[in-house]
Design a protein around this motif. Structure first.
Motif: not given
Length: 45
Positions: A34, A37-41, A43-44
């Protein structure tokens, strides 16, 4: 007979310790994933 009971208790204790270590390792791995992770949770999805 007492030796067999003692062996069973030691085995059960070892299994419980193993499960705790495994769960702690998984929690740490999840936290690390977590955090890195390059993509914030948020914005998923």
């Amino acid at each position: 007979m007492k030796k067999l009971l003692l062996l069973g208790l030691v085995a059960a204790g070892g299994f419980l310790v193993y499960k705790q270590v495994k769960a702690a390792d998984k929690s740490e791995q999840d936290l690390w994933t977590e955090a890195t992770d390059p993509v914030p949770a948020a914005s998923r999805g």
